[in-house]
Design an enzyme around this catalytic site. Structure first.
Site, PDB file in Angstrom:
ATOM      1  N   SER A  94       0.855  -1.194   0.000  1.00 26.62           N
ATOM      2  CA  SER A  94       0.000   0.000   0.000  1.00 26.62           C
ATOM      3  C   SER A  94       0.888   1.240   0.000  1.00 26.62           C
ATOM      4  O   SER A  94       1.731   1.378  -0.884  1.00 26.62           O
ATOM      5  CB  SER A  94      -0.958  -0.026   1.189  1.00 26.62           C
ATOM      6  OG  SER A  94      -1.890   1.039   1.096  1.00 26.62           O
ATOM      7  N   THR A  95       0.769   2.114   0.996  1.00 28.04           N
ATOM      8  CA  THR A  95       1.523   3.369   1.016  1.00 28.04           C
ATOM      9  C   THR A  95       3.022   3.110   0.928  1.00 28.04           C
ATOM     10  O   THR A  95       3.573   2.357   1.716  1.00 28.04           O
ATOM     11  CB  THR A  95       1.224   4.153   2.303  1.00 28.04           C
ATOM     12  OG1 THR A  95      -0.187   4.238   2.481  1.00 28.04           O
ATOM     13  CG2 THR A  95       1.818   5.547   2.228  1.00 28.04           C
ATOM     14  N   HIS A 111      -2.592  -1.041  -3.386  1.00 30.62           N
ATOM     15  CA  HIS A 111      -3.741  -0.141  -3.221  1.00 30.62           C
ATOM     16  C   HIS A 111      -3.531   1.089  -4.108  1.00 30.62           C
ATOM     17  O   HIS A 111      -2.644   1.902  -3.856  1.00 30.62           O
ATOM     18  CB  HIS A 111      -3.881   0.295  -1.768  1.00 30.62           C
ATOM     19  CG  HIS A 111      -4.210  -0.826  -0.835  1.00 30.62           C
ATOM     20  ND1 HIS A 111      -3.975  -0.759   0.525  1.00 30.62           N
ATOM     21  CD2 HIS A 111      -4.771  -2.048  -1.047  1.00 30.62           C
ATOM     22  CE1 HIS A 111      -4.374  -1.892   1.093  1.00 30.62           C
ATOM     23  NE2 HIS A 111      -4.852  -2.673   0.164  1.00 30.62           N
ATOM     24  N   MET A 170      -0.119   1.082   5.110  1.00 30.21           N
ATOM     25  CA  MET A 170      -0.873   1.381   6.318  1.00 30.21           C
ATOM     26  C   MET A 170      -2.027   0.401   6.478  1.00 30.21           C
ATOM     27  O   MET A 170      -2.637  -0.011   5.493  1.00 30.21           O
ATOM     28  CB  MET A 170      -1.425   2.807   6.238  1.00 30.21           C
ATOM     29  CG  MET A 170      -2.030   3.318   7.525  1.00 30.21           C
ATOM     30  SD  MET A 170      -0.752   3.597   8.769  1.00 30.21           S
ATOM     31  CE  MET A 170      -1.774   4.063  10.169  1.00 30.21           C
ATOM     32  N   ASP A 188      -4.637  -4.820   5.916  1.00 30.31           N
ATOM     33  CA  ASP A 188      -5.009  -5.605   4.745  1.00 30.31           C
ATOM     34  C   ASP A 188      -3.865  -6.553   4.371  1.00 30.31           C
ATOM     35  O   ASP A 188      -2.724  -6.119   4.205  1.00 30.31           O
ATOM     36  CB  ASP A 188      -5.330  -4.678   3.563  1.00 30.31           C
ATOM     37  CG  ASP A 188      -5.948  -5.426   2.389  1.00 30.31           C
ATOM     38  OD1 ASP A 188      -6.623  -6.449   2.634  1.00 30.31           O
ATOM     39  OD2 ASP A 188      -5.755  -4.994   1.245  1.00 30.31           O
TER      40      ASP A 188
END
Length: 357
Positions: free
Chosen positions: A170-171, A196, A289, A292
């Protein structure tokens, strides 16, 4: 409570006003300045010392990318890009992430004011995440001290066709995925990736990776046979899943509801890998973050997969790997630059065992 100080840089007075309204409506953040261009922003950074800078992608007087590059070299700080959902906007955003921006949000295509207000929760969450990101100074033209060259080929067709690499991020993940894939040899096992990222950006991301890597990288279309030396990236509008069709692994896209507030979701991919690949999969969870991927990775481990997580020091945000580690889903934790080697060593050991048999 100390509030997150935010400086808004955007050439649109309407966007500046709406962003200011959204941010100041949050109890834990405040706007300390607004600037119509990077030149004005330079002075405001010195005056206000913000925790987060929101930066428009295309700016007057000085190109947004040029400003970002100088900023990350001279005064590194957490930057959240505010991007237009266009082909050019997505390509510039990908470059901004390479230059050190933590993340991005898109400007809505509908009526700008109502659209931005609908984005209140998303923008606030992105600012909170960005404020906690680990920022490193960028020096152009010099490779990191831990830079690693391409890994040696497997030269074992059995390993390449039987095994799979399943990645979630993600991030900070766009750069982490690039750094991971760029080391892999052209005969590595097939790879499925969930990052993401909203629709409209995943194709630009896949195309950029394809140009940089020895392997082929594409946005997954669904129904493709998973081939060695190929990576398939979840499109921003769908969950990516792994399924079996006879002796072949295939991709499947699913537009079911978000999982852990995400579509595509890492958990959906990992769960499908547990069911369809079991011990033939290697799971890799990278910077991001939230949680997930943790539950799905645990299912992969129970099914016999070998799982690795990126360590805290090399993560932009140590959220998803931390949750996976805490759940007992991982076998190994390592810095980002070591992860590709650990994966390929695991495959090489498997290939040696197979040849001895």
């Amino acid at each position: 409570m100390t509030k997150i100080k935010v400086l808004i840089v955007d050439d649109s007075a309407l966007i500046r006003g709406v962003m200011k309204e959204i941010i100041n409506s949050q109890p834990d953040m405040e706007v300390v300045g607004v600037a119509p261009d990077p030149l004005a922003a330079r002075d405001l950074i010195k005056q206000t010392n913000p925790d987060v800078l929101t930066l428009d992608v295309e700016m007057p007087k000085m190109d947004g990318l040029e400003f970002l590059e100088k900023l990350m070299r001279l005064r590194p700080m957490p930057v959240l890009m505010v991007s237009t959902l266009t082909e050019r906007g997505s390509e510039i955003t990908m470059r901004a992430l390479e230059l050190g921006a933590v993340d991005f949000v898109t400007k809505p295509k509908i009526s700008i004011q109502s659209g931005m207000l609908e984005y209140t929760d998303l923008i606030a969450e992105k600012i909170r995440i960005t404020s906690r990101a680990r920022i490193k100074k960028r020096t152009p033209g010099t490779a990191p001290a831990h830079a690693v060259g391409p890994l040696a080929p497997l030269r074992n067709p059995l390993t390449s066709s039987e095994k799979l690499i399943i990645i979630g991020a993600s991030t900070g993940g766009t750069e982490a995925i690039k750094d991971f894939l760029i080391q892999l040899p052209s005969d590595c096992p097939g790879i499925l990736i969930t990052q993401h990222m909203p629709e409209g950006f995943t194709r630009s991301f896949a195309n950029r990776l394809d140009k940089l890597c020895k392997i082929s990288v594409k946005e997954a279309e669904g129904g493709e046979r998973v081939l060695p030396g190929h990576a398939y990236l979840a499109p921003g509008h769908s969950h990516l899943m792994l399924v079996r069709s006879g002796a072949n692994y295939m991709t499947r896209l699913d537009q079911g509801p978000p999982v852990n507030r995400h579509r595509p979701s890492v958990d959906v991919l990992f769960h499908s890998a547990a069911v369809s690949a079991g011990k033939n999969a290697v799971g890799v969870i990278l910077t991001g973050m939230g949680k997930d991927g943790a539950a799905g990775m645990l299912e992969m481990k129970k099914a016999g997969a070998y799982n690795l997580a990126q360590d805290e020091a090399s993560c932009v945000v140590f959220g998803m790997p931390k949750e996976a580690i805490a759940s007992g889903a991982t076998h190994d934790v390592a810095p980002l630059h070591e992860l590709p080697g650990r994966v390929m060593e695991f495959f090489a050991a498997y290939g040696n065992r197979a040849m001895r048999v």
